[in-house]
Every structure is written in C-alpha cells, then in structure tokens.
Design a protein around this motif. Sequence first.
Motif, mmCIF file in Angstrom:
data_model
loop_
_atom_site.group_PDB
_atom_site.id
_atom_site.type_symbol
_atom_site.label_atom_id
_atom_site.label_comp_id
_atom_site.label_asym_id
_atom_site.label_seq_id
_atom_site.Cartn_x
_atom_site.Cartn_y
_atom_site.Cartn_z
ATOM 1 N N PHE A 61 0.832 -1.205 0.000
ATOM 2 C CA PHE A 61 0.000 0.000 0.000
ATOM 3 C C PHE A 61 0.867 1.257 0.000
ATOM 4 C CE2 PHE A 61 -2.811 -3.161 2.072
ATOM 5 C CZ PHE A 61 -3.769 -3.213 1.075
ATOM 6 N N ALA A 62 1.969 1.232 0.731
ATOM 7 C CA ALA A 62 2.889 2.376 0.737
ATOM 8 C C ALA A 62 3.537 2.541 -0.638
ATOM 9 C CB ALA A 62 3.952 2.195 1.812
ATOM 10 N N ALA A 63 3.892 1.435 -1.269
ATOM 11 C CA ALA A 63 4.506 1.503 -2.598
ATOM 12 C C ALA A 63 3.515 2.048 -3.628
ATOM 13 C CB ALA A 63 5.006 0.131 -3.016
ATOM 14 N N ILE A 64 2.282 1.575 -3.582
ATOM 15 C CA ILE A 64 1.257 2.074 -4.506
ATOM 16 C C ILE A 64 1.008 3.557 -4.246
ATOM 17 C CG2 ILE A 64 -1.196 1.941 -5.105
ATOM 18 C CD1 ILE A 64 -0.964 -1.111 -4.630
ATOM 19 N N GLY A 65 0.935 3.939 -2.989
ATOM 20 C CA GLY A 65 0.755 5.357 -2.649
ATOM 21 C C GLY A 65 1.913 6.199 -3.149
ATOM 22 N N GLY A 66 3.134 5.686 -3.025
ATOM 23 C CA GLY A 66 4.291 6.404 -3.530
ATOM 24 C C GLY A 66 4.224 6.616 -5.037
ATOM 25 N N VAL A 67 3.801 5.579 -5.746
ATOM 26 C CA VAL A 67 3.658 5.697 -7.201
ATOM 27 C C VAL A 67 2.595 6.735 -7.542
ATOM 28 C CG1 VAL A 67 2.898 4.483 -9.283
ATOM 29 C CG2 VAL A 67 4.511 3.392 -7.712
ATOM 30 N N LEU A 68 1.480 6.718 -6.827
ATOM 31 C CA LEU A 68 0.421 7.703 -7.068
ATOM 32 C C LEU A 68 0.910 9.120 -6.798
ATOM 33 C CD1 LEU A 68 -2.701 5.875 -5.593
ATOM 34 C CD2 LEU A 68 -2.164 6.298 -7.995
ATOM 35 N N VAL A 69 1.689 9.303 -5.744
ATOM 36 C CA VAL A 69 2.233 10.624 -5.419
ATOM 37 C C VAL A 69 3.147 11.109 -6.537
ATOM 38 C CG1 VAL A 69 3.839 11.809 -3.871
ATOM 39 C CG2 VAL A 69 2.001 10.454 -2.920
ATOM 40 N N VAL A 70 4.019 10.230 -7.027
ATOM 41 C CA VAL A 70 4.940 10.622 -8.098
ATOM 42 C C VAL A 70 4.169 10.969 -9.373
ATOM 43 C CG1 VAL A 70 6.746 9.758 -9.639
ATOM 44 C CG2 VAL A 70 6.901 9.355 -7.182
ATOM 45 N N VAL A 71 3.211 10.142 -9.746
ATOM 46 C CA VAL A 71 2.434 10.390 -10.968
ATOM 47 C C VAL A 71 1.651 11.699 -10.846
ATOM 48 C CG1 VAL A 71 0.501 9.548 -12.367
ATOM 49 C CG2 VAL A 71 2.313 7.982 -11.657
ATOM 50 N N ALA A 72 1.006 11.916 -9.709
ATOM 51 C CA ALA A 72 0.248 13.154 -9.516
ATOM 52 C C ALA A 72 1.173 14.370 -9.524
ATOM 53 C CB ALA A 72 -0.530 13.099 -8.205
ATOM 54 N N GLY A 73 2.314 14.256 -8.869
ATOM 55 C CA GLY A 73 3.267 15.367 -8.846
ATOM 56 C C GLY A 73 3.771 15.702 -10.238
ATOM 57 N N LEU A 74 4.082 14.678 -11.024
ATOM 58 C CA LEU A 74 4.534 14.921 -12.392
ATOM 59 C C LEU A 74 3.431 15.540 -13.244
ATOM 60 C CD1 LEU A 74 6.636 11.708 -13.061
ATOM 61 C CD2 LEU A 74 7.482 14.033 -12.677
ATOM 62 N N GLY A 75 2.199 15.102 -13.013
ATOM 63 C CA GLY A 75 1.076 15.693 -13.743
ATOM 64 C C GLY A 75 0.885 17.162 -13.412
ATOM 65 N N ILE A 76 0.991 17.489 -12.139
ATOM 66 C CA ILE A 76 0.855 18.890 -11.729
ATOM 67 C C ILE A 76 2.003 19.724 -12.296
ATOM 68 C CG2 ILE A 76 0.912 20.454 -9.742
ATOM 69 C CD1 ILE A 76 -0.625 18.272 -8.191
ATOM 70 N N LEU A 77 3.218 19.198 -12.239
ATOM 71 C CA LEU A 77 4.357 19.932 -12.799
ATOM 72 C C LEU A 77 4.191 20.155 -14.296
ATOM 73 C CD1 LEU A 77 7.453 18.419 -10.989
ATOM 74 C CD2 LEU A 77 6.570 20.741 -10.826
ATOM 75 N N ARG A 78 3.704 19.139 -14.988
ATOM 76 C CA ARG A 78 3.486 19.280 -16.430
ATOM 77 C C ARG A 78 2.448 20.368 -16.711
ATOM 78 N NH1 ARG A 78 1.175 14.751 -20.546
ATOM 79 N NH2 ARG A 78 1.544 15.938 -22.421
ATOM 80 N N GLU A 79 1.382 20.386 -15.914
ATOM 81 C CA GLU A 79 0.350 21.397 -16.080
ATOM 82 C C GLU A 79 0.910 22.796 -15.792
ATOM 83 O OE1 GLU A 79 -3.682 22.786 -13.804
ATOM 84 O OE2 GLU A 79 -3.267 20.644 -13.931
ATOM 85 N N GLN A 80 1.706 22.914 -14.744
ATOM 86 C CA GLN A 80 2.295 24.197 -14.380
ATOM 87 C C GLN A 80 3.275 24.674 -15.457
ATOM 88 O OE1 GLN A 80 1.564 26.232 -11.791
ATOM 89 N NE2 GLN A 80 -0.040 24.805 -11.198
ATOM 90 N N MET A 81 4.048 23.756 -16.007
ATOM 91 C CA MET A 81 4.994 24.129 -17.051
ATOM 92 C C MET A 81 4.257 24.591 -18.309
ATOM 93 S SD MET A 81 7.858 23.928 -15.659
ATOM 94 C CE MET A 81 8.985 24.093 -17.019
ATOM 95 N N GLY A 82 3.099 24.001 -18.589
ATOM 96 C CA GLY A 82 2.288 24.436 -19.720
ATOM 97 C C GLY A 82 1.775 25.857 -19.544
ATOM 98 N N LYS A 83 1.469 26.237 -18.329
ATOM 99 C CA LYS A 83 1.001 27.594 -18.057
ATOM 100 C C LYS A 83 2.111 28.615 -18.237
ATOM 101 C CE LYS A 83 -2.659 26.376 -14.837
ATOM 102 N NZ LYS A 83 -3.143 26.452 -13.459
ATOM 103 N N VAL A 84 3.341 28.209 -17.927
ATOM 104 C CA VAL A 84 4.468 29.126 -18.058
ATOM 105 C C VAL A 84 4.785 29.384 -19.520
ATOM 106 C CG1 VAL A 84 6.957 29.372 -17.645
ATOM 107 C CG2 VAL A 84 5.478 28.500 -15.837
ATOM 108 N N ASN A 85 4.664 28.364 -20.368
ATOM 109 C CA ASN A 85 5.029 28.482 -21.773
ATOM 110 C C ASN A 85 3.992 29.251 -22.588
ATOM 111 O OD1 ASN A 85 7.384 27.068 -21.383
ATOM 112 N ND2 ASN A 85 6.440 25.093 -21.801
#
Length: 86
Positions: A61-85
């Motif tokens: 469960f911790a490993a799955i949660g870690g994967v979800l955190v990484v995927v969500a964080g990367l998604g948010i960063l991608r969205e934020q980078m799109g706003k900057v460009n």
Amino acid sequence: MPTNEWLISFAGGLCYAAATAMVVLAFHKGQPGAVSAIQYSQLVWGMLLAWLIWQEVPSIFAAIGGVLVVVAGLGILREQMGKVNV
C-alpha cells in the motif's frame, strides 16, 4: 539528557528550521502548485531512505501510494509548465 543528545537535538532543530525557511522561500519565489507537488515527494524520499538506512521494506500500500504521489506530482508539474510556456 547527556550533552551529546542535546547537541544532536539542537542540530536537528537547526536543520528543521533551515528546511522550513527554504520551503517558505520556495513558496514565495515559485508557483505554489509546483512547489506543493514537489513537497509531496517527501513521502517517497522517506520510504526510500528508510529502505536504504534501516532496510525497512515498504508495504504494498505504501509503494502504490508512492507511485500515485509521483504520478500526480509529475502531472501537476506538467500542467504548471504548460502555463508558463503560454
């Protein structure tokens, strides 16, 4: 409490104060959405360090949660980078 324990506690407090100051500075200088996404990576780093230092294997469960955190964080960063460009 022996002197060395006081010194370790004091050093830990200084490190925590410095880390808190850096997080506040990051929120001040950066985009809050991107900073908070990166801040969630602390969970993953904590699991990784616990595994490396104490050989503590995370539960599935911790490993799955870690994967979800990484995927969500990367998604948010991608969205934020799109706003900057734009």
